[in-house]
Write a protein that holds these residues in place. Structure first.
Motif, PDB file in Angstrom:
ATOM      1  N   ASN A   1      -7.902  11.612  -0.255  1.00  0.00           N
ATOM      2  CA  ASN A   1      -6.997  10.970   0.712  1.00  0.00           C
ATOM      3  C   ASN A   1      -7.827  10.157   1.691  1.00  0.00           C
ATOM      4  O   ASN A   1      -9.065  10.144   1.621  1.00  0.00           O
ATOM      5  CB  ASN A   1      -6.158  12.031   1.437  1.00  0.00           C
ATOM      6  CG  ASN A   1      -4.993  11.423   2.207  1.00  0.00           C
ATOM      7  OD1 ASN A   1      -4.270  10.577   1.682  1.00  0.00           O
ATOM      8  ND2 ASN A   1      -4.820  11.825   3.449  1.00  0.00           N
ATOM      9  N   LYS A   2      -7.145   9.476   2.593  1.00  0.00           N
ATOM     10  CA  LYS A   2      -7.792   8.566   3.539  1.00  0.00           C
ATOM     11  C   LYS A   2      -9.012   9.206   4.184  1.00  0.00           C
ATOM     12  O   LYS A   2      -8.982  10.385   4.547  1.00  0.00           O
ATOM     13  CB  LYS A   2      -6.759   8.171   4.610  1.00  0.00           C
ATOM     14  CG  LYS A   2      -7.206   7.155   5.612  1.00  0.00           C
ATOM     15  CD  LYS A   2      -7.635   5.851   4.980  1.00  0.00           C
ATOM     16  CE  LYS A   2      -6.589   5.268   4.062  1.00  0.00           C
ATOM     17  NZ  LYS A   2      -7.046   4.119   3.293  1.00  0.00           N
TER      18      LYS A   2
ATOM     19  N   ARG B   1       0.836  -1.201   0.000  1.00  0.00           N
ATOM     20  CA  ARG B   1       0.000   0.000   0.000  1.00  0.00           C
ATOM     21  C   ARG B   1       0.875   1.257   0.000  1.00  0.00           C
ATOM     22  O   ARG B   1       2.072   1.191   0.248  1.00  0.00           O
ATOM     23  CB  ARG B   1      -0.980   0.022   1.174  1.00  0.00           C
ATOM     24  CG  ARG B   1      -0.389  -0.261   2.538  1.00  0.00           C
ATOM     25  CD  ARG B   1      -1.299   0.233   3.628  1.00  0.00           C
ATOM     26  NE  ARG B   1      -1.354   1.697   3.595  1.00  0.00           N
ATOM     27  CZ  ARG B   1      -0.425   2.492   4.127  1.00  0.00           C
ATOM     28  NH1 ARG B   1       0.627   1.989   4.737  1.00  0.00           N
ATOM     29  NH2 ARG B   1      -0.530   3.799   4.049  1.00  0.00           N
TER      30      ARG B   1
ATOM     31  N   ALA C   1       1.362   4.969  -2.475  1.00  0.00           N
ATOM     32  CA  ALA C   1       1.484   5.153  -3.929  1.00  0.00           C
ATOM     33  C   ALA C   1       2.750   4.568  -4.529  1.00  0.00           C
ATOM     34  O   ALA C   1       2.710   3.839  -5.525  1.00  0.00           O
ATOM     35  CB  ALA C   1       1.402   6.631  -4.264  1.00  0.00           C
TER      36      ALA C   1
ATOM     37  N   ASP D   1      -3.923  10.145  -2.177  1.00  0.00           N
ATOM     38  CA  ASP D   1      -3.996   8.984  -3.075  1.00  0.00           C
ATOM     39  C   ASP D   1      -4.232   9.426  -4.502  1.00  0.00           C
ATOM     40  O   ASP D   1      -3.808   8.758  -5.445  1.00  0.00           O
ATOM     41  CB  ASP D   1      -5.091   8.026  -2.611  1.00  0.00           C
ATOM     42  CG  ASP D   1      -4.734   7.438  -1.250  1.00  0.00           C
ATOM     43  OD1 ASP D   1      -4.933   8.132  -0.238  1.00  0.00           O
ATOM     44  OD2 ASP D   1      -4.202   6.317  -1.225  1.00  0.00           O
TER      45      ASP D   1
ATOM     46  N   GLN E   1      -3.566   2.881  10.230  1.00  0.00           N
ATOM     47  CA  GLN E   1      -2.244   3.113   9.621  1.00  0.00           C
ATOM     48  C   GLN E   1      -1.458   4.186  10.384  1.00  0.00           C
ATOM     49  O   GLN E   1      -0.258   4.337  10.199  1.00  0.00           O
ATOM     50  CB  GLN E   1      -2.379   3.551   8.158  1.00  0.00           C
ATOM     51  CG  GLN E   1      -2.876   2.473   7.222  1.00  0.00           C
ATOM     52  CD  GLN E   1      -4.338   2.663   6.899  1.00  0.00           C
ATOM     53  OE1 GLN E   1      -5.124   3.014   7.776  1.00  0.00           O
ATOM     54  NE2 GLN E   1      -4.723   2.436   5.663  1.00  0.00           N
TER      55      GLN E   1
ATOM     56  N   SER F   1       1.612   8.248   5.217  1.00  0.00           N
ATOM     57  CA  SER F   1       2.013   8.667   3.876  1.00  0.00           C
ATOM     58  C   SER F   1       3.523   8.769   3.819  1.00  0.00           C
ATOM     59  O   SER F   1       4.130   9.536   4.573  1.00  0.00           O
ATOM     60  CB  SER F   1       1.384  10.025   3.553  1.00  0.00           C
ATOM     61  OG  SER F   1       2.131  10.656   2.532  1.00  0.00           O
ATOM     62  N   THR F   2       4.118   8.023   2.896  1.00  0.00           N
ATOM     63  CA  THR F   2       5.583   8.090   2.768  1.00  0.00           C
ATOM     64  C   THR F   2       6.001   9.469   2.257  1.00  0.00           C
ATOM     65  O   THR F   2       7.078   9.950   2.598  1.00  0.00           O
ATOM     66  CB  THR F   2       6.104   6.985   1.827  1.00  0.00           C
ATOM     67  OG1 THR F   2       5.364   7.024   0.620  1.00  0.00           O
ATOM     68  CG2 THR F   2       5.967   5.615   2.463  1.00  0.00           C
ATOM     69  N   ASP F   3       5.152  10.097   1.457  1.00  0.00           N
ATOM     70  CA  ASP F   3       5.485  11.444   0.967  1.00  0.00           C
ATOM     71  C   ASP F   3       5.487  12.453   2.124  1.00  0.00           C
ATOM     72  O   ASP F   3       6.383  13.302   2.227  1.00  0.00           O
ATOM     73  CB  ASP F   3       4.492  11.886  -0.113  1.00  0.00           C
ATOM     74  CG  ASP F   3       4.758  11.201  -1.457  1.00  0.00           C
ATOM     75  OD1 ASP F   3       5.822  10.559  -1.588  1.00  0.00           O
ATOM     76  OD2 ASP F   3       3.911  11.313  -2.362  1.00  0.00           O
TER      77      ASP F   3
ATOM     78  N   ARG G   1      -7.339  -1.697  -7.041  1.00  0.00           N
ATOM     79  CA  ARG G   1      -7.777  -0.586  -6.188  1.00  0.00           C
ATOM     80  C   ARG G   1      -8.121   0.592  -7.091  1.00  0.00           C
ATOM     81  O   ARG G   1      -7.262   1.098  -7.802  1.00  0.00           O
ATOM     82  CB  ARG G   1      -6.680  -0.187  -5.180  1.00  0.00           C
ATOM     83  CG  ARG G   1      -6.372  -1.273  -4.160  1.00  0.00           C
ATOM     84  CD  ARG G   1      -5.609  -0.726  -2.972  1.00  0.00           C
ATOM     85  NE  ARG G   1      -6.473   0.009  -2.046  1.00  0.00           N
ATOM     86  CZ  ARG G   1      -6.012   0.723  -1.023  1.00  0.00           C
ATOM     87  NH1 ARG G   1      -4.710   0.822  -0.815  1.00  0.00           N
ATOM     88  NH2 ARG G   1      -6.842   1.360  -0.218  1.00  0.00           N
TER      89      ARG G   1
HETATM   90  P1  RI2 Z   1       1.968   7.605   0.150  1.00  0.00           P
HETATM   91  C1  RI2 Z   1      -2.723   5.900   1.869  1.00  0.00           C
HETATM   92  O1  RI2 Z   1      -3.825   5.122   1.475  1.00  0.00           O
HETATM   93  C2  RI2 Z   1      -3.123   7.129   2.666  1.00  0.00           C
HETATM   94  O2  RI2 Z   1      -4.371   7.648   2.302  1.00  0.00           O
HETATM   95  C3  RI2 Z   1      -1.973   8.038   2.339  1.00  0.00           C
HETATM   96  O3  RI2 Z   1      -2.226   9.394   2.634  1.00  0.00           O
HETATM   97  C4  RI2 Z   1      -1.840   7.757   0.855  1.00  0.00           C
HETATM   98  O4  RI2 Z   1      -2.052   6.356   0.722  1.00  0.00           O
HETATM   99  C5  RI2 Z   1      -0.554   8.129   0.222  1.00  0.00           C
HETATM  100  O5  RI2 Z   1       0.515   7.411   0.769  1.00  0.00           O
HETATM  101  P2  RI2 Z   1      -3.833   3.530   1.752  1.00  0.00           P
HETATM  102  O6  RI2 Z   1      -2.900   2.914   0.736  1.00  0.00           O
HETATM  103  O7  RI2 Z   1       1.882   7.284  -1.271  1.00  0.00           O
HETATM  104  O8  RI2 Z   1      -3.400   3.322   3.179  1.00  0.00           O
HETATM  105  O9  RI2 Z   1       2.382   9.027   0.396  1.00  0.00           O
HETATM  106  O10 RI2 Z   1      -5.279   3.138   1.519  1.00  0.00           O
HETATM  107  O11 RI2 Z   1       2.824   6.621   0.935  1.00  0.00           O
END
Ligand code: RI2
Length: 319
Positions: free
Chosen positions: A210-211, A23, A25, A200, A162, A133-135, A66
């Motif tokens: 986003n979440k 999970r 992006a 997302d 998360q 979020s990794t970003d 997804r």
């Molecule tokens: P990065 C996550 O969704 C969250 O909503 C988070 O803000 C977004 O992805 C982006 O995450 P999920 O995959 O790409 O937990 O910045 O449903 O890591």
């Protein structure tokens, strides 16, 4: 083409993305790009057209996992649009090269975005985060590396929590972390200098997908005058929205909200579990990307530059 004809890595990656084993992006984008490379490598295609058809079929399988995470179609687009050549071997080599280049760009983008985001954070600041979020974390990590001392109010982020991942990773970075339940956001809003979230998908009008819970958080932040910063690589820009399409919001299993054994106690109630919500651009102060920071209303310019006037769907079979 049946699933049986797809490379095992394509099926495994699709299952991992669906179950959220993979999970975020960048991990999703990297995994699906590499799955296309596996399809190309393992293919017995007799000619270029057959190999390209197999790659399109693999992409459709991956795409069905997804619906909201736009990094997935953007990664598939990047690889498929370059899957060309005079021979099967040439197409294979081109896929291999474009996957390597795609992954290299992702790494650079995260580092560049982190530097931009870190410039918004001052020594002593406290952020409120939502989900993982990794970003967003790249911005904090870069600020910490610049010697800034930071603290964070971390929302747990029901139903999958998360926020726990965020709490652990921030704590490992040396950030002072306080974990709170989601409904405590307003209670703590006066104590924070920024709301910092990821995305997302970002639509052409600057709306941020986003979440679930992000839009309510942004409303509370606006009420208190706390700036909302969205960290999102350009991989999150959704070119379909240039032509007026809306972003699909993924509905996930009800069991994530309420386990079956507890549900039986509640009687006849409906449960819904939308994974994401939409924050309108007026509630967002800045979208931080690897190309610099943008007011949300201006991302459309960047989107046109990167994707042209509209999307290409190279996974579709021709007429
Ligand atoms: P990065 C996550 O969704 C969250 O909503 C988070 O803000 C977004 O992805 C982006 O995450 P999920 O995959 O790409 O937990 O910045 O449903 O890591």
């Amino acid at each position: 083409m049946e699933d049986d004809d797809l490379a095992q890595q394509v099926l495994d990656v699709a299952a991992d993305v669906e179950s959220m084993e993979t999970r975020g992006a960048a991990p999703i984008a990297t995994a699906v790009a590499k799955a296309l490379r596996a399809q190309a490598e393992e293919s017995d295609a007799a000619d270029v057209a057959q190999l390209q058809a197999e790659l399109r079929a693999a992409a459709r399988r991956l795409l069905a996992t997804r619906p909201t995470a736009v990094s997935l179609p953007n990664a598939l687009r990047y690889v498929l649009q370059r899957a060309e050549g005079e021979s099967v071997a040439a197409v294979r080599a081109s896929v291999d090269g474009s996957v390597a280049e795609f992954c290299r760009r992702l790494d650079t983008a995260k580092a560049d975005l982190g530097t931009v985001g870190a410039n918004r954070l001052r020594d002593g600041d406290r952020m409120m985060t939502h989900c993982h979020s990794t970003d967003a974390l790249a911005c904090i990590e870069a600020a910490v590396e610049q010697g800034k001392s930071l603290s964070a109010i971390v929302k747990e982020t029901r139903p999958r929590n998360q926020g726990h991942i965020t709490a652990r990773e921030l704590s490992e970075m040396g950030v002072d972390v306080t974990l709170v339940v989601d409904s405590a956001a307003r209670r703590y809003m006066n104590d924070v200098d920024h709301v910092l979230v990821g995305a997302d998908a970002i639509a052409a009008d600057g709306s941020v997908v986003n979440k679930i819970g992000t839009s309510g958080l942004a409303v509370v932040a606006r009420e208190r005058g706390t700036p909302v910063m969205v960290a999102a690589q350009t991989l999150k820009l959704d070119p379909d929205t240039l032509t007026g399409q809306t972003v699909d919001i993924e509905m996930r299993s009800e069991a994530e909200v309420l386990p079956d054994e507890r549900r039986a106690d509640l009687g006849d109630v409906r449960v819904e579990n939308p994974a994401f919500d939409v924050t309108p651009p007026r509630h967002v102060d800045a979208i931080v990307t690897e190309r610099g920071q943008f007011p949300p209303e201006s991302v459309v310019t960047l989107m046109r530059e990167l994707f042209g006037e509209g999307p290409a769907n190279p996974w579709e079979d021709g007429p």
